[in-house]
Design a protein around this motif. Structure first.
Motif, short mmCIF file in Angstrom:
data_model
loop_
_atom_site.label_atom_id
_atom_site.label_comp_id
_atom_site.label_asym_id
_atom_site.label_seq_id
_atom_site.Cartn_x
_atom_site.Cartn_y
_atom_site.Cartn_z
N THR A 245 -2.54 -8.53 -43.39
CA THR A 245 -2.76 -9.20 -45.02
C THR A 245 -3.48 -8.52 -45.95
O THR A 245 -3.17 -7.98 -46.98
N MET A 246 -4.70 -7.97 -45.23
CA MET A 246 -5.53 -7.03 -46.23
C MET A 246 -4.96 -5.58 -46.34
O MET A 246 -5.01 -5.16 -47.47
N ALA A 247 -4.30 -5.25 -45.33
CA ALA A 247 -3.70 -3.75 -45.43
C ALA A 247 -2.51 -3.74 -46.39
O ALA A 247 -2.25 -3.08 -47.48
N LYS A 248 -1.69 -4.89 -46.38
CA LYS A 248 -0.52 -5.37 -47.33
C LYS A 248 -0.95 -5.23 -48.82
O LYS A 248 -0.43 -4.85 -49.76
N ALA A 249 -1.82 -6.09 -48.93
CA ALA A 249 -2.37 -6.03 -50.27
C ALA A 249 -3.13 -4.99 -50.90
O ALA A 249 -2.86 -4.64 -52.28
N THR A 250 -3.75 -4.09 -50.08
CA THR A 250 -4.02 -2.72 -50.71
C THR A 250 -2.96 -1.84 -50.81
O THR A 250 -3.04 -1.15 -52.00
N ARG A 251 -1.97 -1.72 -50.07
CA ARG A 251 -0.62 -1.09 -50.37
C ARG A 251 0.00 -1.56 -51.49
O ARG A 251 0.38 -0.60 -52.40
N GLN A 252 0.00 -2.77 -51.78
CA GLN A 252 0.38 -3.41 -53.19
C GLN A 252 -0.23 -3.01 -54.38
O GLN A 252 0.33 -2.94 -55.49
N ARG A 253 -1.49 -2.46 -54.16
CA ARG A 253 -2.29 -1.97 -55.17
C ARG A 253 -1.91 -0.35 -55.35
O ARG A 253 -2.95 0.21 -55.99
N ASP A 254 -1.27 0.20 -54.64
CA ASP A 254 -0.68 1.49 -54.69
C ASP A 254 -1.75 2.36 -54.17
O ASP A 254 -1.69 3.59 -54.53
N PHE A 255 -2.48 2.09 -53.18
CA PHE A 255 -3.31 2.70 -52.42
C PHE A 255 -2.81 3.38 -51.24
O PHE A 255 -1.52 2.80 -50.70
N GLU A 256 -3.14 4.58 -50.69
CA GLU A 256 -2.35 5.26 -49.60
C GLU A 256 -2.81 4.85 -48.05
O GLU A 256 -2.23 5.15 -46.94
N TYR A 257 -4.32 4.27 -48.12
CA TYR A 257 -4.86 3.96 -47.06
C TYR A 257 -5.82 2.82 -47.13
O TYR A 257 -6.34 2.63 -48.08
N LEU B 10 1.00 -1.80 -36.69
CA LEU B 10 1.30 -1.85 -38.26
C LEU B 10 1.49 -0.61 -38.65
O LEU B 10 2.40 -0.34 -39.57
N ASN B 11 0.82 0.39 -38.35
CA ASN B 11 0.70 1.86 -38.64
C ASN B 11 2.33 2.27 -38.57
O ASN B 11 3.05 3.17 -39.17
N LYS B 12 2.96 2.02 -37.37
CA LYS B 12 4.36 2.36 -37.12
C LYS B 12 5.20 1.61 -37.98
O LYS B 12 6.29 2.39 -38.38
N ARG B 13 5.02 0.52 -38.54
CA ARG B 13 5.76 -0.11 -39.36
C ARG B 13 5.65 0.32 -40.79
O ARG B 13 6.64 0.65 -41.50
N PHE B 14 4.39 0.81 -41.14
CA PHE B 14 4.32 1.35 -42.64
C PHE B 14 4.49 2.94 -42.75
O PHE B 14 5.21 3.11 -43.81
N GLY B 15 5.06 3.37 -41.76
CA GLY B 15 5.37 4.89 -41.97
C GLY B 15 4.56 5.79 -42.19
O GLY B 15 3.09 5.49 -42.44
N LYS B 16 4.88 7.00 -42.75
CA LYS B 16 3.85 7.91 -43.25
C LYS B 16 3.39 7.63 -44.66
O LYS B 16 2.40 8.43 -44.99
N GLU B 17 3.66 6.69 -45.49
CA GLU B 17 3.47 6.63 -46.74
C GLU B 17 2.10 5.71 -47.06
O GLU B 17 1.48 5.88 -47.94
N PHE B 18 1.58 5.09 -45.75
CA PHE B 18 0.61 4.39 -45.89
C PHE B 18 -0.16 4.21 -44.45
O PHE B 18 0.85 3.95 -43.48
#
Length: 560
Positions: free
Chosen positions: A335-347, A378-386
């Protein structure tokens, strides 16, 4: 009795809150009254208008019950419940509640057992060793009182940055709704300068006609300065301050045969410039960002063309030092990682507490392994962009060693080393404790270096310059902890860190999704300290920071 103004009602409501706290019971009720009192001080619309139009619940923190109390206080200057509470304790007893760490039940005991009825009497009793001899009080409380009396005095009437932001945002909205003819409604004062504590709630607005710009008094609550379009920039400049900065500009103007006043820059009877940027330009200066305007050499740097290009919110590419429900956070890693990604951060850099932090659910070695497996999934799911970066906030133990043996620390992408106990060690011992942690090759970042909590407790005693020198020597990053209660390392040390060669990292210390947005307060502190983006660790793009952390681990392996 005639009705009273908003500031008087705020004072009465704050008294109500304090007396309610001393009475005991639900502590949130007293806090609710205090927050509502803060909101009343920042009203942009007259209180009597809000009452007449039945709009009190539009004020932040004011519900129906508090609205009823405010109405009665406004009409009569008192309230039946307040009068009843006033019979229980002298007014001076309330002063003691302003001392950080002095809880209502201790204040009551100080009053009932020792007869202390004011801050002055409290200080005298502490200095005379009367408190440590009293049953149920003791030496530790006496020491805390002596340490925190200064905080109570220095922080009086000032708000944490995020609280001031909320009040000023509401005030701006109120001004726009109630005075639609006003334009360019802009926050000013020490809030615009990014000060960690705000006492000057100030707004500047452009009015359709010329208005005289009055010098505000901090005791009057929210200040709304009105100016016409021609002089708006000058009004904003003076309302922003600081006084020392404006005085230096005025001195420079005199050197150049001009005169800087609240309505603009003049030469003789001619207005040379009324716009803020134009005023700086006419004085031979580039625009000086508000956060730098403290009279600490920024005018001289500007004259030499050496002002830094300050870091911005947009420069930050990722978030480090965050907590999940694996320790004391409220949300899962996903949840925290997805919320960070939604804020356009890369990691997203997770850094839950280490095993010694029993109070915060510190991670066992087994729980670390589980979290790392989850991060890999989760990193496998996120791919190279996050990417989720695997970190830990490791307690710095009393001897300066890190929590966990080396073979566990080597599993992390980064380690935030922080002090969470033994705050009262003397300056030399505490400094040595930090120096040992910094020299540990596993340490990536030193978290909230001084341990301060604004208006709650002072930082522990350390030789900050010596610690910064060690960070530069060992390539350890200095954290700017963006939590508005911390904002540590203090911005006044940022330039020293830069001069010594340190990298810095702006970290939210987030324990929930909303706290991810603490990043903004950290950026303000970095800007105030003169920090450029190229000296901020998490301004690196994902490939850059992964390379940086990989090289750090390679250096660790070579050292081993």
């Amino acid at each position: 009795m005639a009705s009273v103004d908003a500031r008087t009602v705020a004072s009465l409501l704050r008294e109500y809150a304090q007396r309610t706290a001393l009475r005991g019971g639900n502590p949130y009720r007293a806090k609710a009254y205090s927050r509502a009192a803060d909101s009343l001080v920042a009203l942009a619309v007259p209180l009597h208008v809000l009452i007449a139009e039945d709009r009190l619940t539009e004020i932040p923190g004011v519900g129906e019950a508090i609205a009823d109390i405010i109405t009665k206080l406004h009409k009569s200057g008192t309230h039946p419940s307040l009068e009843k509470l006033r019979k229980e304790f002298p007014e001076g007893v309330l002063e003691m509640l302003s001392v950080p760490g002095l809880r209502p039940e201790k204040v009551l005991r100080l009053y009932k057992d020792l007869g202390i009825t004011s801050l002055a009497e409290l200080e005298a009793a502490a200095k005379d060793d009367r408190i440590k001899k009293a049953k149920g009080l003791g030496a530790a409380l006496q020491t805390k009182i002596l340490q925190n009396l200064a905080i109570a005095k220095s922080g009086e009437g000032r708000l944490h940055l995020h609280r001031a932001a909320a009040l000023l945002a509401h005030a701006k909205d109120s001004v726009r709704k109630s005075r639609p003819e006003l334009k360019r409604v802009t926050m000013a004062g020490d809030f615009r300068r990014g000060c960690e504590l705000v006492g000057d709630l100030s707004i500047v607005a452009e009015a359709p006609k010329a208005y005289k710009v009055a010098k505000p008094s901090p005791a009057e609550g929210l200040q709304i300065r009105l100016s016409d379009r021609k002089h708006f920039g000058a009004a904003l400049l003076f309302a922003t301050g600081s006084a020392a900065h404006v005085e230096q500009l005025q001195a420079l103007a005199i050197e150049k045969g001009m005169r800087l006043e609240a309505d603009g820059l003049h030469k003789g009877r001619t207005l040379i410039a009324g716009d803020e940027a134009e005023i700086y330009g006419a004085l031979g200066l580039p625009f000086i960002d508000p956060e730098l305007r403290e009279g600490r050499g920024e005018v001289g740097l500007a004259l030499k063309g050496k002002l830094p290009k300050l870091v911005t919110d947009q420069d930050l590419r990722g978030i480090l030092h965050c907590h999940t429900d694996a320790s004391d956070g409220t949300e899962t890693l996903e949840t925290m990682a997805k919320a960070t990604r939604q804020r356009d951060f890369e990691y997203f850099g997770v850094a839950d507490h280490s095993k010694s932090a029993h109070y915060a659910g510190g991670l066992s070695v087994e729980e670390i392994a589980q979290q790392h497996l989850e991060a890999d999934r989760l990193n496998k799911r996120f791919g190279k962009e996050f990417r989720i970066l695997k970190g830990i906030e490791s307690d710095i133990l009393a001897d300066g060693s890190l929590d966990y043996p080396d073979d566990v620390l080597e599993r992390f992408d980064f380690v935030v080393a922080s002090i969470y106990g033994r705050f009262k060690l003397d300056r030399k011992v505490q400094t040595q404790r930090l120096l040992r942690a910094i020299s540990d090759p596993h340490t990536t970042i030193i978290g909230h270096m001084t341990g301060r909590q604004l208006q709650r407790r002072p930082g522990y005693e350390i030789d900050v310059e010596k610690v910064l020198r060690a960070c530069a020597k060992h390539d350890v990053v200095v954290e700017i902890n963006a939590h508005p209660w911390r904002l540590d390392l203090d911005w006044r040390w940022h330039q020293a860190a830069l001069d010594l060669g340190c990298m810095l990292s702006i970290n939210p210390d987030a324990h929930s999704i909303p706290e991810l947005d603490h990043m903004h307060w950290g950026v303000l502190m970095a800007r105030k300290g003169g920090v450029p983006a190229d000296r901020v660790l998490n301004a690196m793009k994902l490939p850059e920071i992964t390379r940086y952390l990989r090289q750090k681990r390679r250096s660790l392996a070579r050292a081993a």
